[in-house]
Design a protein around this motif. Structure first.
Motif, PDB file in Angstrom:
ATOM      1  N   GLU A 195       0.830  -1.203   0.000  1.00  0.00           N
ATOM      2  CA  GLU A 195       0.000   0.000   0.000  1.00  0.00           C
ATOM      3  C   GLU A 195       0.867   1.256   0.000  1.00  0.00           C
ATOM      4  O   GLU A 195       0.580   2.230  -0.710  1.00  0.00           O
ATOM      5  N   ARG A 196       1.954   1.218   0.780  1.00  0.00           N
ATOM      6  CA  ARG A 196       2.867   2.368   0.810  1.00  0.00           C
ATOM      7  C   ARG A 196       3.544   2.566  -0.540  1.00  0.00           C
ATOM      8  O   ARG A 196       3.718   3.698  -1.000  1.00  0.00           O
ATOM      9  N   ASP A 197       3.945   1.475  -1.172  1.00  0.00           N
ATOM     10  CA  ASP A 197       4.552   1.573  -2.502  1.00  0.00           C
ATOM     11  C   ASP A 197       3.606   2.277  -3.478  1.00  0.00           C
ATOM     12  O   ASP A 197       4.013   3.159  -4.238  1.00  0.00           O
ATOM     13  N   LYS A 198       2.335   1.862  -3.435  1.00  0.00           N
ATOM     14  CA  LYS A 198       1.334   2.430  -4.340  1.00  0.00           C
ATOM     15  C   LYS A 198       1.118   3.911  -4.056  1.00  0.00           C
ATOM     16  O   LYS A 198       1.105   4.739  -4.986  1.00  0.00           O
ATOM     17  N   MET A 199       0.967   4.267  -2.794  1.00  0.00           N
ATOM     18  CA  MET A 199       0.719   5.660  -2.422  1.00  0.00           C
ATOM     19  C   MET A 199       1.922   6.546  -2.738  1.00  0.00           C
ATOM     20  O   MET A 199       1.773   7.659  -3.248  1.00  0.00           O
ATOM     21  N   ASP A 200       3.114   6.039  -2.416  1.00  0.00           N
ATOM     22  CA  ASP A 200       4.328   6.830  -2.641  1.00  0.00           C
ATOM     23  C   ASP A 200       4.586   7.069  -4.122  1.00  0.00           C
ATOM     24  O   ASP A 200       5.094   8.121  -4.515  1.00  0.00           O
ATOM     25  N   SER A 201       4.248   6.077  -4.944  1.00  0.00           N
ATOM     26  CA  SER A 201       4.548   6.160  -6.376  1.00  0.00           C
ATOM     27  C   SER A 201       3.495   6.929  -7.168  1.00  0.00           C
ATOM     28  O   SER A 201       3.779   7.390  -8.282  1.00  0.00           O
ATOM     29  N   THR A 202       2.297   7.095  -6.612  1.00  0.00           N
ATOM     30  CA  THR A 202       1.208   7.731  -7.365  1.00  0.00           C
ATOM     31  C   THR A 202       0.798   9.088  -6.825  1.00  0.00           C
ATOM     32  O   THR A 202      -0.068   9.734  -7.418  1.00  0.00           O
ATOM     33  N   ARG A 203       1.407   9.540  -5.721  1.00  0.00           N
ATOM     34  CA  ARG A 203       1.013  10.845  -5.175  1.00  0.00           C
ATOM     35  C   ARG A 203       1.396  11.960  -6.155  1.00  0.00           C
ATOM     36  O   ARG A 203       2.360  11.841  -6.925  1.00  0.00           O
ATOM     37  N   ASN A 204       0.644  13.035  -6.127  1.00  0.00           N
ATOM     38  CA  ASN A 204       0.872  14.155  -7.043  1.00  0.00           C
ATOM     39  C   ASN A 204       2.124  14.949  -6.688  1.00  0.00           C
ATOM     40  O   ASN A 204       2.837  15.440  -7.560  1.00  0.00           O
ATOM     41  N   ASN A 205       2.370  15.085  -5.383  1.00  0.00           N
ATOM     42  CA  ASN A 205       3.490  15.902  -4.915  1.00  0.00           C
ATOM     43  C   ASN A 205       4.720  15.032  -4.659  1.00  0.00           C
ATOM     44  O   ASN A 205       4.714  14.187  -3.776  1.00  0.00           O
ATOM     45  N   SER A 206       5.781  15.230  -5.446  1.00  0.00           N
ATOM     46  CA  SER A 206       7.054  14.516  -5.272  1.00  0.00           C
ATOM     47  C   SER A 206       6.880  12.996  -5.182  1.00  0.00           C
ATOM     48  O   SER A 206       7.231  12.381  -4.170  1.00  0.00           O
ATOM     49  N   PRO A 207       6.346  12.378  -6.219  1.00  0.00           N
ATOM     50  CA  PRO A 207       6.172  10.916  -6.175  1.00  0.00           C
ATOM     51  C   PRO A 207       7.510  10.187  -6.147  1.00  0.00           C
ATOM     52  O   PRO A 207       8.549  10.743  -6.537  1.00  0.00           O
ATOM     53  N   LEU A 208       7.474   8.953  -5.658  1.00  0.00           N
ATOM     54  CA  LEU A 208       8.669   8.120  -5.638  1.00  0.00           C
ATOM     55  C   LEU A 208       8.948   7.635  -7.050  1.00  0.00           C
ATOM     56  O   LEU A 208       8.230   6.803  -7.593  1.00  0.00           O
ATOM     57  N   ILE A 209       9.992   8.186  -7.667  1.00  0.00           N
ATOM     58  CA  ILE A 209      10.421   7.763  -8.993  1.00  0.00           C
ATOM     59  C   ILE A 209      11.941   7.725  -9.028  1.00  0.00           C
ATOM     60  O   ILE A 209      12.611   8.413  -8.259  1.00  0.00           O
ATOM     61  N   LYS A 210      12.466   6.934  -9.917  1.00  0.00           N
ATOM     62  CA  LYS A 210      13.914   6.849 -10.076  1.00  0.00           C
ATOM     63  C   LYS A 210      14.395   8.018 -10.916  1.00  0.00           C
ATOM     64  O   LYS A 210      13.889   8.263 -12.011  1.00  0.00           O
ATOM     65  N   ALA A 211      15.369   8.766 -10.398  1.00  0.00           N
ATOM     66  CA  ALA A 211      15.950   9.864 -11.171  1.00  0.00           C
ATOM     67  C   ALA A 211      16.620   9.286 -12.416  1.00  0.00           C
ATOM     68  O   ALA A 211      17.153   8.173 -12.397  1.00  0.00           O
ATOM     69  N   LEU A 212      16.587  10.035 -13.499  1.00  0.00           N
ATOM     70  CA  LEU A 212      17.130   9.548 -14.764  1.00  0.00           C
ATOM     71  C   LEU A 212      18.610   9.191 -14.664  1.00  0.00           C
ATOM     72  O   LEU A 212      19.088   8.282 -15.340  1.00  0.00           O
ATOM     73  N   ASP A 213      19.343   9.914 -13.812  1.00  0.00           N
ATOM     74  CA  ASP A 213      20.785   9.683 -13.686  1.00  0.00           C
ATOM     75  C   ASP A 213      21.155   8.862 -12.448  1.00  0.00           C
ATOM     76  O   ASP A 213      22.314   8.844 -12.032  1.00  0.00           O
ATOM     77  N   ALA A 214      20.171   8.166 -11.881  1.00  0.00           N
ATOM     78  CA  ALA A 214      20.444   7.359 -10.681  1.00  0.00           C
ATOM     79  C   ALA A 214      20.958   5.970 -11.058  1.00  0.00           C
ATOM     80  O   ALA A 214      20.598   5.408 -12.089  1.00  0.00           O
ATOM     81  N   ILE A 215      21.801   5.422 -10.202  1.00  0.00           N
ATOM     82  CA  ILE A 215      22.295   4.050 -10.347  1.00  0.00           C
ATOM     83  C   ILE A 215      21.350   3.144  -9.574  1.00  0.00           C
ATOM     84  O   ILE A 215      21.136   3.338  -8.380  1.00  0.00           O
TER      85      ILE A 215
END
Length: 245
Positions: A195-215
């Motif tokens: 549930e936390r994964d879903k909420m963190d990844s879909t929130r409008n403000n600063s969602p959990l996503i991998k930065a393009l230049d992240a390892i």
């Protein structure tokens, strides 16, 4: 003829900023602490800050099953002082809210259940991002969270994104919680994590996503030492590059 003797002074090594993002229970904090200790950097657990605000909301009866008094929590934010304090006898720094040590309380499953809802509030994120940026303005910092490489420090020299399978992460979290509460249920831990994964990844403000230049580091089948050595290798490469520029 006199020979000109040129003296060179060793320049002070430049520090970098290391941002570690990723899913719940991927060991972000463990890796961040290891890197900070190895490099002599400051470690900041941004997740503890969101947990601290959630602890306040629970303590004040502002959030629970089926209700969330957002406006009242927002009103409280200016009166909340958050800081990390480290004592010699402690393995890591503890989270304090208005001089109260809440480190043990914020790790409980009850806080985990509601932290994503609290973290979605723009006012909460604004307050904590400002605090985090202040903590890291002089570089030489390792910070872990969910939006460190994308929002807090988008210009960080090293960004790491950590992931692992839900089952592996749930087992890790379950083992941690079991030490404090023998009645904890594994399925509840797994459901909470998903549930936390879903909420963190879909929130409008600063969602959990991998930065393009992240390892990306998938540690589903990786031990802590291998993970640490891999991250340290990348850190040293970025520090070397920074000092050449």
């Amino acid at each position: 003829r006199r020979l000109a003797i040129r003296t060179t002074h060793k320049q002070k090594q430049k520090n970098i900023t290391i941002a570690i993002d990723g899913l719940s229970s991927t060991g972000k904090s463990t890796l961040a602490r290891q890197l900070a200790e190895a490099l002599g950097y400051i470690y900041v657990d941004s997740g503890a800050m969101y947990r601290a605000i959630t602890w306040v909301a629970l303590k004040e009866g502002l959030i629970g099953d089926g209700f969330f008094h957002k406006a009242q929590l927002i009103e409280l934010l200016p009166s909340l002082e958050l800081k990390f304090i480290k004592k010699p006898e402690w393995i890591k720094a503890h989270m304090f809210v208005n001089d109260v040590d809440v480190e043990h309380e914020i790790r409980k499953l009850e806080v985990s259940r509601f932290v994503s809802s609290v973290a979605k509030l723009p006012e909460v994120r604004t307050k904590l991002v400002q605090l985090q940026q202040q903590m890291g303005k002089s570089k030489g910092v390792v910070m872990d969270g969910r939006d460190i490489g994308t929002v807090v420090f988008p210009d960080a020299e090293l960004k790491i994104f950590m992931t692992a399978s839900p089952e592996v992460r749930a087992k890790r979290r379950y083992a941690e919680l079991l030490e404090a509460d023998k009645s904890v249920d594994f399925q509840e831990v797994l459901d909470n994590l998903n549930e936390r994964d879903k909420m963190d990844s879909t929130r409008n403000n600063s969602p959990l996503i991998k930065a393009l230049d992240a390892i990306e580091i998938d540690n589903s089948e990786m031990d802590l030492e291998t993970q640490f050595q891999l991250a340290l290798f990348h850190a040293k490469k970025r520090i070397e590059k920074s000092n050449k520029n």
